[in-house]
Design a protein around this motif. Structure first.
Motif, PDB file in Angstrom:
ATOM      1  N   LEU A   1      14.083  59.581  29.903  1.00  0.00           N
ATOM      2  CA  LEU A   1      12.580  60.181  29.266  1.00  0.00           C
ATOM      3  C   LEU A   1      12.407  59.470  28.026  1.00  0.00           C
ATOM      4  CD1 LEU A   1      12.944  64.102  30.306  1.00  0.00           C
ATOM      5  CD2 LEU A   1      11.422  62.262  31.165  1.00  0.00           C
ATOM      6  N   PRO A   2      11.201  59.261  27.516  1.00  0.00           N
ATOM      7  CA  PRO A   2      10.630  58.754  26.415  1.00  0.00           C
ATOM      8  C   PRO A   2      10.937  60.247  25.398  1.00  0.00           C
ATOM      9  CG  PRO A   2       8.860  58.402  27.827  1.00  0.00           C
ATOM     10  CD  PRO A   2       9.958  59.424  28.811  1.00  0.00           C
ATOM     11  N   THR A   3      11.341  59.620  23.944  1.00  0.00           N
ATOM     12  CA  THR A   3      11.867  60.621  23.212  1.00  0.00           C
ATOM     13  C   THR A   3      11.022  60.303  21.851  1.00  0.00           C
ATOM     14  OG1 THR A   3      13.735  59.475  22.777  1.00  0.00           O
ATOM     15  CG2 THR A   3      14.012  61.404  24.241  1.00  0.00           C
ATOM     16  N   VAL A   4      10.785  61.245  21.082  1.00  0.00           N
ATOM     17  CA  VAL A   4      10.265  61.068  19.712  1.00  0.00           C
ATOM     18  C   VAL A   4      11.603  61.386  18.663  1.00  0.00           C
ATOM     19  CG1 VAL A   4       8.697  62.165  17.881  1.00  0.00           C
ATOM     20  CG2 VAL A   4       7.987  62.213  20.355  1.00  0.00           C
ATOM     21  N   LEU A   5      11.564  60.087  18.026  1.00  0.00           N
ATOM     22  CA  LEU A   5      12.791  60.154  16.999  1.00  0.00           C
ATOM     23  C   LEU A   5      12.575  60.745  15.480  1.00  0.00           C
ATOM     24  CD1 LEU A   5      14.682  56.905  17.588  1.00  0.00           C
ATOM     25  CD2 LEU A   5      14.727  58.960  19.005  1.00  0.00           C
ATOM     26  N   THR A   6      13.176  61.665  14.879  1.00  0.00           N
ATOM     27  CA  THR A   6      12.802  61.910  13.542  1.00  0.00           C
ATOM     28  C   THR A   6      14.243  62.035  12.840  1.00  0.00           C
ATOM     29  OG1 THR A   6      12.994  64.307  14.518  1.00  0.00           O
ATOM     30  CG2 THR A   6      10.910  63.602  14.382  1.00  0.00           C
ATOM     31  N   LEU A   7      13.909  62.144  11.505  1.00  0.00           N
ATOM     32  CA  LEU A   7      15.191  62.175  10.383  1.00  0.00           C
ATOM     33  C   LEU A   7      15.136  63.489   9.880  1.00  0.00           C
ATOM     34  CD1 LEU A   7      15.140  58.872   8.454  1.00  0.00           C
ATOM     35  CD2 LEU A   7      16.962  59.613  10.184  1.00  0.00           C
ATOM     36  N   ARG A   8      16.015  64.301   9.841  1.00  0.00           N
ATOM     37  CA  ARG A   8      16.117  65.488   9.184  1.00  0.00           C
ATOM     38  C   ARG A   8      17.279  65.623   8.366  1.00  0.00           C
ATOM     39  NH1 ARG A   8      14.867  69.283  14.391  1.00  0.00           N
ATOM     40  NH2 ARG A   8      13.456  67.905  15.189  1.00  0.00           N
ATOM     41  N   ASN A   9      16.953  66.386   7.389  1.00  0.00           N
ATOM     42  CA  ASN A   9      17.974  66.762   6.187  1.00  0.00           C
ATOM     43  C   ASN A   9      18.940  68.069   6.832  1.00  0.00           C
ATOM     44  OD1 ASN A   9      19.362  66.389   3.994  1.00  0.00           O
ATOM     45  ND2 ASN A   9      17.948  68.013   2.954  1.00  0.00           N
ATOM     46  N   THR A  10      20.520  67.476   7.216  1.00  0.00           N
ATOM     47  CA  THR A  10      21.214  68.363   7.856  1.00  0.00           C
ATOM     48  C   THR A  10      22.426  68.790   6.803  1.00  0.00           C
ATOM     49  OG1 THR A  10      22.577  67.065   9.005  1.00  0.00           O
ATOM     50  CG2 THR A  10      20.594  67.269  10.045  1.00  0.00           C
ATOM     51  N   LYS A  11      23.164  69.697   7.160  1.00  0.00           N
ATOM     52  CA  LYS A  11      24.321  69.745   6.391  1.00  0.00           C
ATOM     53  C   LYS A  11      25.230  68.771   6.126  1.00  0.00           C
ATOM     54  CE  LYS A  11      27.814  71.356   9.779  1.00  0.00           C
ATOM     55  NZ  LYS A  11      27.740  70.393  10.954  1.00  0.00           N
ATOM     56  N   ASP A  12      25.289  67.757   7.196  1.00  0.00           N
ATOM     57  CA  ASP A  12      25.908  66.561   7.062  1.00  0.00           C
ATOM     58  C   ASP A  12      25.102  65.352   6.392  1.00  0.00           C
ATOM     59  OD1 ASP A  12      28.207  67.623   8.588  1.00  0.00           O
ATOM     60  OD2 ASP A  12      26.765  67.353  10.497  1.00  0.00           O
ATOM     61  N   GLY A  13      24.079  65.471   5.938  1.00  0.00           N
ATOM     62  CA  GLY A  13      23.144  64.485   5.383  1.00  0.00           C
ATOM     63  C   GLY A  13      22.127  64.428   6.225  1.00  0.00           C
ATOM     64  N   ILE A  14      21.263  63.229   6.109  1.00  0.00           N
ATOM     65  CA  ILE A  14      20.317  62.725   6.917  1.00  0.00           C
ATOM     66  C   ILE A  14      20.386  62.334   8.067  1.00  0.00           C
ATOM     67  CG2 ILE A  14      18.097  61.471   6.853  1.00  0.00           C
ATOM     68  CD1 ILE A  14      18.170  61.447   3.782  1.00  0.00           C
ATOM     69  N   ARG A  15      19.919  62.825   9.458  1.00  0.00           N
ATOM     70  CA  ARG A  15      20.468  62.502  10.784  1.00  0.00           C
ATOM     71  C   ARG A  15      19.170  62.260  11.508  1.00  0.00           C
ATOM     72  NH1 ARG A  15      24.427  61.785   8.299  1.00  0.00           N
ATOM     73  NH2 ARG A  15      26.498  62.314   8.825  1.00  0.00           N
ATOM     74  N   LEU A  16      19.409  61.516  12.730  1.00  0.00           N
ATOM     75  CA  LEU A  16      18.365  61.285  13.681  1.00  0.00           C
ATOM     76  C   LEU A  16      18.386  62.440  14.801  1.00  0.00           C
ATOM     77  CD1 LEU A  16      18.318  57.703  14.836  1.00  0.00           C
ATOM     78  CD2 LEU A  16      16.143  58.940  13.914  1.00  0.00           C
ATOM     79  N   PHE A  17      17.369  62.718  15.008  1.00  0.00           N
ATOM     80  CA  PHE A  17      17.137  63.870  16.315  1.00  0.00           C
ATOM     81  C   PHE A  17      16.192  63.229  17.259  1.00  0.00           C
ATOM     82  CE2 PHE A  17      18.682  68.398  14.758  1.00  0.00           C
ATOM     83  CZ  PHE A  17      19.101  67.645  13.514  1.00  0.00           C
ATOM     84  N   SER A  18      16.251  63.611  18.523  1.00  0.00           N
ATOM     85  CA  SER A  18      15.521  63.164  19.327  1.00  0.00           C
ATOM     86  C   SER A  18      15.099  64.232  20.439  1.00  0.00           C
ATOM     87  CB  SER A  18      16.019  61.857  20.424  1.00  0.00           C
ATOM     88  OG  SER A  18      16.920  62.215  21.026  1.00  0.00           O
ATOM     89  N   VAL A  19      13.991  64.420  20.881  1.00  0.00           N
ATOM     90  CA  VAL A  19      13.435  65.363  21.827  1.00  0.00           C
ATOM     91  C   VAL A  19      12.386  64.589  22.901  1.00  0.00           C
ATOM     92  CG1 VAL A  19      13.926  67.417  20.530  1.00  0.00           C
ATOM     93  CG2 VAL A  19      11.636  66.235  20.391  1.00  0.00           C
ATOM     94  N   PRO A  20      12.425  64.867  23.966  1.00  0.00           N
ATOM     95  CA  PRO A  20      11.299  64.436  24.669  1.00  0.00           C
ATOM     96  C   PRO A  20       9.871  64.510  24.500  1.00  0.00           C
ATOM     97  CG  PRO A  20      12.908  65.798  26.162  1.00  0.00           C
ATOM     98  CD  PRO A  20      12.985  65.864  24.699  1.00  0.00           C
ATOM     99  N   VAL A  21       9.126  63.538  24.657  1.00  0.00           N
ATOM    100  CA  VAL A  21       7.766  63.323  24.189  1.00  0.00           C
ATOM    101  C   VAL A  21       7.063  64.781  24.622  1.00  0.00           C
ATOM    102  CG1 VAL A  21       7.378  60.944  23.708  1.00  0.00           C
ATOM    103  CG2 VAL A  21       6.785  61.865  26.000  1.00  0.00           C
ATOM    104  N   LYS A  22       5.941  65.259  23.856  1.00  0.00           N
ATOM    105  CA  LYS A  22       5.209  66.426  24.182  1.00  0.00           C
ATOM    106  C   LYS A  22       4.640  66.457  25.664  1.00  0.00           C
ATOM    107  CE  LYS A  22       1.184  65.724  21.371  1.00  0.00           C
ATOM    108  NZ  LYS A  22       1.233  64.258  21.029  1.00  0.00           N
ATOM    109  N   GLU A  23       4.155  64.817  25.848  1.00  0.00           N
ATOM    110  CA  GLU A  23       3.449  64.467  27.109  1.00  0.00           C
ATOM    111  C   GLU A  23       4.207  65.067  28.498  1.00  0.00           C
ATOM    112  OE1 GLU A  23       3.666  62.776  24.426  1.00  0.00           O
ATOM    113  OE2 GLU A  23       1.902  61.467  24.258  1.00  0.00           O
ATOM    114  N   ALA A  24       5.535  65.246  28.176  1.00  0.00           N
ATOM    115  CA  ALA A  24       6.360  65.642  29.184  1.00  0.00           C
ATOM    116  C   ALA A  24       6.117  66.921  29.618  1.00  0.00           C
ATOM    117  CB  ALA A  24       7.880  65.392  29.182  1.00  0.00           C
ATOM    118  N   GLU A  25       5.566  67.792  28.418  1.00  0.00           N
ATOM    119  CA  GLU A  25       5.186  69.238  29.077  1.00  0.00           C
ATOM    120  C   GLU A  25       4.500  69.471  30.388  1.00  0.00           C
ATOM    121  OE1 GLU A  25       6.586  71.785  27.755  1.00  0.00           O
ATOM    122  OE2 GLU A  25       7.887  70.518  26.291  1.00  0.00           O
ATOM    123  N   GLN A  26       3.412  68.546  30.941  1.00  0.00           N
ATOM    124  CA  GLN A  26       2.609  68.660  31.834  1.00  0.00           C
ATOM    125  C   GLN A  26       3.376  68.724  32.964  1.00  0.00           C
ATOM    126  OE1 GLN A  26       0.576  64.814  32.845  1.00  0.00           O
ATOM    127  NE2 GLN A  26       1.729  63.956  31.022  1.00  0.00           N
TER     128      GLN A  26
END
Ligand code: FRU
Length: 546
Positions: free
Chosen positions: A383-408
Motif C-alpha cells: 500500500l502507498p504510505t505517507v512518511l513523517t518524521l516525529r520526535n520520539t523518546k528515542d530521538g527523531i524517527r520515521l513513521f509510515s501509515v497508508p495514504v488517506k486515499e485508502a479509506e474509500q
C-alpha cells in the motif's frame, strides 16, 4: 539446448540456427504460450525500420500460462519473430485485441484485490514514481514474459488516487546497452534537458542499463505524459565501473534541489550512496559518497512533527533502513542511524517526485516480496504510505501509515470494546474466510510476556514484551511502561500488512495458513484484553470484482 525446427503455420521460414515466423501486426497484442518446464531462449522481434526487441522466454507448445507483448509500436508493420529455442511454440502465438485470459483478468484466484500487481509476469522494485498533471505514475521492474525475474524492463501503471491503477504498455525495453534496472523519474519543468520545447514539461527517467560487463546510468524522456519514451542518443551518462572497481553502480534516484537550483542524483556505488549533480540531467558531476548502503537509494527532507522549524534529511537504502542527517545539495552528512521502521517483505521502496506543494506529503511505495503461487503474475506493490518524521523518546524517527486515499476501500463491519481474547475470537469467527479484510485492534497485556493474533496458525501479530520483540524485530513502544499495542492489519488474499502504534513500526508478509489448521482468527496471550476491535470489509480496486 536442443533446437527443434518445426514447420510454422503463420507463414514462417526456417533457418539453420533458429525458427522464425513473420506476422503483419494488425491487433494490439501478441499472445505467447509459456511454460516454466521449458528452457529460456532468446526471442527477437524485428520490423523494417522499427525497434528490435530481444528477450528471453520459455516458449512452449504446451503452455502452463500465457504472456503477451503490447504491439502498439508495430501497428501495420511486418514483424519477423525469431526464436533461438524450441520453435514448436511459435505456431501457437496469436495476435488479438485482448490478452489471453482477459475474461478472468483481476479475478484470478490469488490476485491481490487492493494492491497493485501486474497483469502478467514478474514485478520487483517500484521505479520512476512521479506525480504529473493529475496522475501518479508507477513504473516498476518487470519481466513481461515470465512469472520469475528476467528481461528487466520498466512496466508502467497510472492512477488518479494511488489506489486504482491502470496498466499501460511497457515504458522502457531492454536495448543494446543492457536490461532496464531501477531508477527514477522527474518532471523537467524548465526544459533544462532540452528534450522538450520551452514551456512544455518533459518527463525524464534516469535508469541503470545492466549488461554482463557493467552497470551504467542512462536517460530517457517522454513528451506525452509517459505514454511513449525515447532514449537519449548519448547514453550512458555515467559509467563509473572503473572508478569503483565494481560492477555495482546502479539505481539513480534523481530530484530537483530547489535551494541550489540543480538536479541531484543519489546513486548506489559499491559500498554506499554517491551524490552527483547536474544542470541538465545529462552531464553529471560526482560530489560525495556515504558508505553503509546497498541498492535503491532515496534522499528527501522532512519537517519534524512536534519540533517547529526543524527539518531533517533522510538517506535511505533498499532494506528500508535509513540515516538522518543534513544535506547541502552536494554532501549528505549523517547525524544518526541506521534505523528501521518497516520490515518483512518490503524492499526497494521509493518516494514520489513532484507532489504538489499544496499536498506536501512524502508518499512511498515499496515492493512486496510476496509470491502469488501458481499464478501467471508474481509479486506485488505494498500500500502507498505517507512518511513523517516525529520526535520520539528515542530521538527523531520515521513513521509510515497508508495514504488517506485508502479509506474509500473500507466499510465498517463490526466494532467492540473491552473483550476477552475468547470473546474477540468469537466475533472474528464470522470473518475467518474473508480473503480481504482490515482489522484494527488494541491489545492490553496483563503480564509482560507475550500477545498474539494468528490466522489459521500464522502469526500476524507476535509481541513479546519480555524481549521487546514485535514480529521478529526489536520494538519498544513510546511509553515503555505501556502494556498496550495497537495493530492495524490489512489482509489481501496472499498478503498481510500490519501497522503498529500509528506507524511507529510496520511489517508485511505472505499470508500462509498452517496446513490443516482450523483455528481462524485467534487472539492469544497471558490473559490479554482486546480493549478495542474494529473490522472492515474491503472493496476490490478492480472493476467487476465483488
Ligand atoms: C533491487 C535491485 C536493484 C536493481 C533491480 C534489478 O531489488 O537489485 O538494485 O536495479 O533490483 O531488477
Amino acid at each position: 539446448m536442443k533446437k527443434m525446427l518445426l514447420p510454422i503455420l503463420l507463414g514462417g521460414v526456417l533457418s539453420a540456427t533458429a525458427a522464425d515466423t513473420t506476422i503483419t501486426i494488425t491487433k494490439r497484442y501478441l499472445n505467447l504460450p509459456v511454460s516454466q518446464q521449458q528452457q529460456r531462449a532468446y526471442m527477437e522481434y524485428q520490423a523494417n525500420g522499427g525497434e528490435v526487441r530481444r528477450f528471453l522466454i520459455r516458449l512452449s507448445p504446451d503452455p502452463e500460462y500465457w504472456v503477451f507483448s503490447d504491439m502498439s509500436a508495430y501497428q501495420g508493420k511486418k514483424v519477423k519473430i525469431t526464436y533461438e529455442g524450441d520453435g514448436a511454440g511459435l505456431r501457437h502465438i496469436y495476435q488479438d485485441d485482448r490478452i489471453a485470459g482477459q475474461d478472468s483478468l483481476y479475478h484470478e484466484q490469488r490476485r491481490p484485490q487492493y494492491h497493485f500487481s501486474t497483469r502478467r509476469g514478474w514485478i520487483n522494485d517500484p521505479n520512476g514514481l512521479v506525480f504529473h498533471e493529475g496522475e501518479y505514475h508507477l513504473f516498476y521492474q518487470h519481466n513481461p514474459f515470465e512469472r520469475e525475474w528476467e528481461n528487466m524492463s520498466w512496466g508502467h501503471a497510472v492512477s488518479k488516487d494511488l489506489i486504482h491503477w491502470e496498466e499501460l504498455p511497457v515504458a522502457l525495453h531492454p536495448d543494446k546497452t543492457g536490461t532496464m534496472f531501477s531508477g527514477s523519474a522527474v518532471i523537467d519543468h524548465n526544459n533544462t534537458s532540452g528534450f522538450g520545447k520551452p514551456g512544455q514539461p518533459v518527463m525524464v527517467a534516469l535508469y541503470t542499463a545492466d549488461s554482463p560487463e557493467k552497470q551504467v546510468q542512462c536517460v530517457a524522456y517522454s513528451l506525452d505524459k509517459g505514454r511513449t519514451w525515447a532514449k537519449y542518443g548519448n547514453n550512458p551518462v555515467i559509467d563509473s565501473k572503473a572508478k569503483w572497481n565494481s560492477k555495482d553502480t546502479r539505481d539513480p534516484r534523481v530530484f530537483w534541489y530547489q535551494p541550489g537550483q540543480h538536479w541531484v542524483m543519489v546513486l548506489n556505488e559499491r559500498d554506499g550512496h554517491s551524490i552527483y549533480t547536474s544542470a541538465n540531467l545529462k552531464e553529471w558531476t560526482f560530489q560525495s559518497h556515504v558508505t553503509g548502503f546497498w541498492e535503491c537509494p532515496d534522499l528527501f527532507e522532512l519537517p519534524v512533527e512536534g519540533m517547529p522549524g526543524q527539518k531533517k534529511w533522510v538517506m535511505y537504502g533498499a532494506s528500508n533502513t535509513y540515516m538522518l542527517g543534513s544535506f547541502d545539495g552536494r554532501t549528505f552528512t549523517p547525524e544518526s542511524g541506521k534505523y528501521y521502521f518497516s520490515a518483512g517483505s518490503i524492499y526497494a521502496a521509493q518516494t514520489f517526485n513532484n507532489i504538489p506543494a499544496s499536498d506536501g506529503r512524502r508518499i512511498q511505495i515499496g515492493w512486496g516480496r510476496i509470491p502469488q503461487r501458481g499464478m501467471p503474475f508474481n509479486n506485488m506493490m505494498l500500500l502507498p504510505t505517507v512518511l513523517t518524521l516525529r520526535n520520539t523518546k528515542d530521538g527523531i524517527r520515521l513513521f509510515s501509515v497508508p495514504v488517506k486515499e485508502a479509506e474509500q476501500l473500507f466499510a465498517p463491519a463490526g466494532k467492540w470494546t473491552a473483550l476477552t481474547a475468547g470473546a474477540a475470537n468469537r466475533h472474528l469467527a464470522a470473518f475467518n474466510d474473508a480473503d480481504r479484510l482490515r482489522i484494527r485492534a488494541t491489545i492490553r497485556l496483563s503480564h509482560a510476556t507475550d500477545a498474539a493474533l494468528s490466522l489459521f496458525g500464522q502469526r500476524l501479530v507476535a509481541y513479546d514484551l519480555n524481549f521487546n520483540m514485535l514480529n521478529g524485530m526489536f520494538y519498544s513502544p513510546q511509553n515503555p511502561a505501556s502494556m498496550e499495542l495497537t495493530a492495524d492489519i490489512y489482509i489481501d488474499r496472499s498478503s498481510v500488512e500490519v501497522f503498529f502504534d500509528g506507524g511507529a513500526f510496520s511489517t508485511s508478509m505472505e499470508r500462509r495458513a498452517e496446513p490443516g489448521n482450523r483455528d481462524g482468527f485467534r487472539f492469544s496471550g497471558n490473559n490479554i484484553t482486546v480493549t478495542s476491535l474494529e473490522v472492515f470489509r474491503v472493496k476490490s480496486i478492480w472493476p467487476g470484482v465483488k
